[in-house]
Design a protein around this motif. Structure first.
Motif, PDB file in Angstrom:
ATOM      1  N   GLY B 197       0.789  -1.228   0.000  1.00  0.00           N
ATOM      2  CA  GLY B 197       0.000   0.000   0.000  1.00  0.00           C
ATOM      3  C   GLY B 197       0.815   1.268   0.000  1.00  0.00           C
ATOM      4  O   GLY B 197       1.996   1.268  -0.318  1.00  0.00           O
ATOM      5  N   LEU B 200       1.500   6.048   4.497  1.00  0.00           N
ATOM      6  CA  LEU B 200       0.781   7.220   4.996  1.00  0.00           C
ATOM      7  C   LEU B 200       1.688   8.120   5.823  1.00  0.00           C
ATOM      8  O   LEU B 200       1.439   9.309   5.963  1.00  0.00           O
ATOM      9  CB  LEU B 200      -0.405   6.785   5.861  1.00  0.00           C
ATOM     10  N   SER B 208      -8.925  11.905   6.757  1.00  0.00           N
ATOM     11  CA  SER B 208      -9.210  10.618   7.380  1.00  0.00           C
ATOM     12  C   SER B 208     -10.709  10.361   7.425  1.00  0.00           C
ATOM     13  O   SER B 208     -11.478  11.181   7.918  1.00  0.00           O
ATOM     14  CB  SER B 208      -8.626  10.611   8.788  1.00  0.00           C
ATOM     15  N   GLN B 223     -13.333  11.560  -1.125  1.00  0.00           N
ATOM     16  CA  GLN B 223     -12.070  11.481  -1.869  1.00  0.00           C
ATOM     17  C   GLN B 223     -11.834  12.739  -2.697  1.00  0.00           C
ATOM     18  O   GLN B 223     -10.690  13.183  -2.848  1.00  0.00           O
ATOM     19  CB  GLN B 223     -12.051  10.221  -2.749  1.00  0.00           C
ATOM     20  N   GLU B 232      -3.571  12.747   1.188  1.00  0.00           N
ATOM     21  CA  GLU B 232      -3.680  11.297   1.129  1.00  0.00           C
ATOM     22  C   GLU B 232      -4.901  10.887   1.965  1.00  0.00           C
ATOM     23  O   GLU B 232      -5.195  11.525   2.981  1.00  0.00           O
ATOM     24  CB  GLU B 232      -2.399  10.705   1.710  1.00  0.00           C
ATOM     25  N   ALA B 234      -6.823   8.499   4.514  1.00  0.00           N
ATOM     26  CA  ALA B 234      -6.634   7.485   5.557  1.00  0.00           C
ATOM     27  C   ALA B 234      -8.014   7.129   6.090  1.00  0.00           C
ATOM     28  O   ALA B 234      -9.010   7.735   5.692  1.00  0.00           O
ATOM     29  CB  ALA B 234      -5.760   8.044   6.670  1.00  0.00           C
ATOM     30  N   SER B 235      -8.078   6.149   6.999  1.00  0.00           N
ATOM     31  CA  SER B 235      -9.396   5.801   7.518  1.00  0.00           C
ATOM     32  C   SER B 235      -9.309   5.169   8.898  1.00  0.00           C
ATOM     33  O   SER B 235      -8.237   4.830   9.384  1.00  0.00           O
ATOM     34  CB  SER B 235     -10.093   4.816   6.583  1.00  0.00           C
ATOM     35  N   LEU B 245     -12.468   0.718   2.197  1.00  0.00           N
ATOM     36  CA  LEU B 245     -11.094   1.088   1.826  1.00  0.00           C
ATOM     37  C   LEU B 245     -10.161  -0.067   2.198  1.00  0.00           C
ATOM     38  O   LEU B 245     -10.462  -0.854   3.095  1.00  0.00           O
ATOM     39  CB  LEU B 245     -10.661   2.365   2.566  1.00  0.00           C
ATOM     40  N   TYR B 248      -4.362  -0.972   4.129  1.00  0.00           N
ATOM     41  CA  TYR B 248      -3.183  -0.106   4.293  1.00  0.00           C
ATOM     42  C   TYR B 248      -3.551   1.358   4.479  1.00  0.00           C
ATOM     43  O   TYR B 248      -2.689   2.183   4.707  1.00  0.00           O
ATOM     44  CB  TYR B 248      -2.194  -0.293   3.133  1.00  0.00           C
ATOM     45  N   ARG B 249      -4.818   1.691   4.403  1.00  0.00           N
ATOM     46  CA  ARG B 249      -5.245   3.069   4.662  1.00  0.00           C
ATOM     47  C   ARG B 249      -5.559   3.289   6.147  1.00  0.00           C
ATOM     48  O   ARG B 249      -5.836   4.396   6.578  1.00  0.00           O
ATOM     49  CB  ARG B 249      -6.510   3.407   3.855  1.00  0.00           C
TER      50      ARG B 249
END
Ligand SMILES: Cc1cc2nc3c(=O)[nH]c(=O)nc-3n(C[C@H](O)[C@H](O)[C@H](O)COP(=O)(O)OP(=O)(O)OC[C@H]3O[C@@H](n4cnc5c(N)ncnc54)[C@H](O)[C@@H]3O)c2cc1C
Ligand SMILES: Nc1ncnc2c1ncn2[C@@H]1O[C@H](COP(=O)(O)O)[C@@H](O)[C@H]1O
Lengths: 254, 320
Positions: B197, B200, B208, B223, B232, B234-235, B245, B248-249
């Motif tokens: 991924g 981050l 996020s 997005q 970028e 993230a979550s 998602l 890797y987020r």
């Protein structure tokens, strides 16, 4: 395979949580109770194992708490496909993990479950202990943070999540108590047929007598703010204008 | 006496254990009692050599081939034996995934309460231990009604900056007794899954996404904001669990740990497991419709409002 799933009723994320006049508990009247998140993954995992193993496998949803808060939890479990329910009725607020686990162990001992599944953590108490405590009390093998399971003969193999992207497989002889991490599967929704059928399923109510609590809440309080926080409120246009100012002029990121 | 148990993390002392040692030194000072440190099981020699620097009364090692690899059965048996022999008042560890896995077993074996995930300790009276409850919306002080207790600390409850060096006054070996009957489960070696991924940690700007975006259908809207800002995405964990998602987020204790210039969250509640992954961010801007959301306790800017309403307008404004 006889599988118990410990399923807890917890206040929903949307509920407003207020400390009651005793200062030691919350005002339950304002709260909507729902199934604890990782517990619904635990139930799904149990249902899938039952479907794969077949035979006279059985999934039993077990909950402990007051009648008012937990009734939906059992109904939901039965509607999703659990075969029967066990309700351990405890109208007092017990927050001590050891006392709670003893109630489960005492009431479930005679059932001789092959597997006890639980969520890895309840979102209200967050002890993250119950499944392992019950396992030890009933002399079962234990594992936590399961994100995959495979039944292989007289063993269950569990893929455990470790910190920062690491994993480990553990193989456990039955009987075994395993706590399930969220994301292990895709929990199903109850079908209409399931909801109708749930009413006819067996529900066994047991009266709990909690022992003295080995740890207890002195008080509940709203956590202090750690930072100076600027509050931004208003209608959407006002908010957007303020965020633009922050991004452009204060942080200079756009 | 206070007993701190060190945890090995692939050859090094786990960072949470360093904080537990700092906690142990503080406990020993406040309660005027001795501090023992236990190196247990896996890679015990690595632990021992790294523990030489910590000021303590005793450094104990407990080693056996049957616990050269972590096993909940083995560790809980050995630690229970150590506690039975030495009778520490408090046993301290970091609230790591390993501790979650085996310390409750010790609690049940010995009937000693385990207060887990402590965020701070008040030595006036008690000591009392505070922890977060009800999804971090409230905290509680916990009182132990027992002679002994097992305690685990959330990261940053104590700081390893406060560690006092000096080394142990004495070193001893604990006589471990284990038989194959004690070990029911079989662990395999740890492995890492290839993370194909994004990194981050390298991003300056992070948007996020939390469960508060309400539906996967709203993902493109969120997005677009990230794109407009050059940020970028993230979550939180549930967003990954639900498959919105890729893993890797994810930011948090089971995801990545980030410290961007700006962390901008959309519908993230601020659970401790998420917060440990982003609290080092230079600036925290959070939108949440619940003014009591715990994320606001650490936010620099707290926007109380609906992401579904605010985000499209904000994106439009940025793109102008
Ligand atoms: C061992 C362990 C490890 C974990 N690891 C991680 C991890 O690495 N990362 C992680 O994130 N979590 C992790 N978790 C899960 C964590 O405890 C929380 O459950 C999770 O962080 C919650 O995610 P969330 O904030 O997106 O969802 P929720 O807690 O459901 O919060 C959603 C928020 O959105 C708000 N909201 C709803 N609708 C709107 C709207 N229209 N507009 C604005 N706001 C809205 C709500 O008020 C609420 O605050 C872990 C848990 C455990 C036990
Ligand atoms: N009162 C309860 N009723 C049903 N299950 C429970 C109860 N308390 C704890 N559990 C189970 O134990 C798990 C861990 O809870 P805890 O130890 O409180 O974090 C939960 O996810 C549930 O599966």
């Amino acid at each position: 395979m006889k599988i118990a799933v410990l399923t807890k009723a917890i206040p929903s994320y949307e509920s407003s949580i207020r400390v009651d006049s005793s200062g030691k508990w919350i005002d339950e009247a304002m709260v909507n109770y729902v199934v604890n998140e990782s517990d619904s993954y635990a139930l799904e995992e149990a249902l899938q194992i039952k479907e794969n193993v077949g035979g006279d496998s059985e999934v039993v949803v077990v909950t402990l708490g007051s009648e008012a808060n937990t009734s939906k939890v059992i109904k939901d479990g039965l509607a999703k496909g659990a075969d029967r329910g066990i309700f351990i009725k405890n109208e007092s607020t017990t927050t001590d993990p050891l006392s709670i686990a003893k109630l489960f162990a005492d009431n479930l001992k005679s059932e001789n479950f092959d597997l006890i599944f639980s969520g890895l953590q309840s979102d209200d108490m967050g002890s993250g202990q119950t499944g392992v405590l019950v396992g030890e009390m009933l002399d079962m093998s234990t594992a936590t943070l399961a994100i995959e399971t495979q039944v292989e003969g007289d063993k269950i193999k569990v893929k455990r999540e470790l910190e920062s992207g690491w994993f480990q497989w553990v193989s456990l002889p039955f009987p075994s108590s395993i706590s399930i991490q969220s994301g292990i599967n895709e929990p199903r929704y109850p079908s209409l047929k399931g909801i109708m059928g749930a009413k006819r399923k067996e529900l066994n109510t047991l009266e709990a007598a909690p022992s003295d609590q080995s740890q207890s809440f002195v008080n509940l309080y709203i956590p202090k703010n750690e930072k100076v926080t600027e509050k931004i409120e208003g209608d959407a246009d006002t908010i957007v204008a303020k965020i633009m100012d922050i991004l452009k002029n204060k942080l200079k990121v756009i | 006496m206070i007993l701190v148990v060190l945890e090995n993390q692939r050859g090094k002392i786990h960072p949470f254990s360093m904080e537990a040692v700092a906690a142990g030194q503080k406990f020993a000072e406040q309660l005027d009692c001795k501090l023992f440190i236990l190196c247990l099981g896996e890679k015990v020699d690595d632990l021992k050599s790294q523990a030489q620097n910590f000021k303590a009364n005793k450094l104990i090692t407990a080693q056996h081939t049957m616990i050269d690899m972590y096993s909940a059965d083995g560790y809980s048996k050995v630690l229970s034996d150590v506690i039975s022999e030495l009778s520490p008042k408090y046993v301290l560890m970091g609230h790591s995934y390993m501790v979650r896995d085996f310390l409750p077993r010790v609690s049940a074996k010995l009937n000693i309460p385990f207060v887990s995930d402590i965020i701070s300790v008040d030595f006036n009276g008690g000591p009392n231990f505070s922890k977060q409850v009800f999804n971090a919306k409230l905290a509680t002080n916990i009182e132990v009604n027992s002679e002994q207790a097992l305690l685990s600390f959330q990261s940053a409850a104590f700081s390893s900056d406060d560690l006092k060096d000096g080394g142990p006054d004495e070193e001893v070996q604990f006589n471990v007794e284990l038989s194959s009957n004690d070990i029911k489960s079989q662990s395999e070696p740890e492995f890492q899954e290839s993370s194909s991924g994004v990194d981050l940690t390298a991003a300056e700007l992070i948007v996020s996404i939390g469960r508060g975006i309400e539906s996967e259908d709203n993902l493109p809207t969120m997005q677009s904001l990230a794109d407009a800002m050059g940020a970028e995405v993230a979550s939180s964990r549930p967003v990954v669990d639900m498959g919105w998602l890729p893993p890797y987020r994810q930011v948090g204790s089971s995801g990545q740990v980030i410290s961007p210039k700006l962390y901008f969250s959309l519908g993230v509640s601020g659970a401790i497991q998420h917060v440990v992954g982003m609290k080092g961010s230079k600036n925290i801007l959070a939108i949440n419709k619940d003014e009591d959301a715990p994320i606001f306790e650490i936010a620099d800017y707290a926007v109380i409002g609906d992401v579904l309403e605010i985000v499209p307008k904000l994106t439009e404004e940025i793109n102008k």
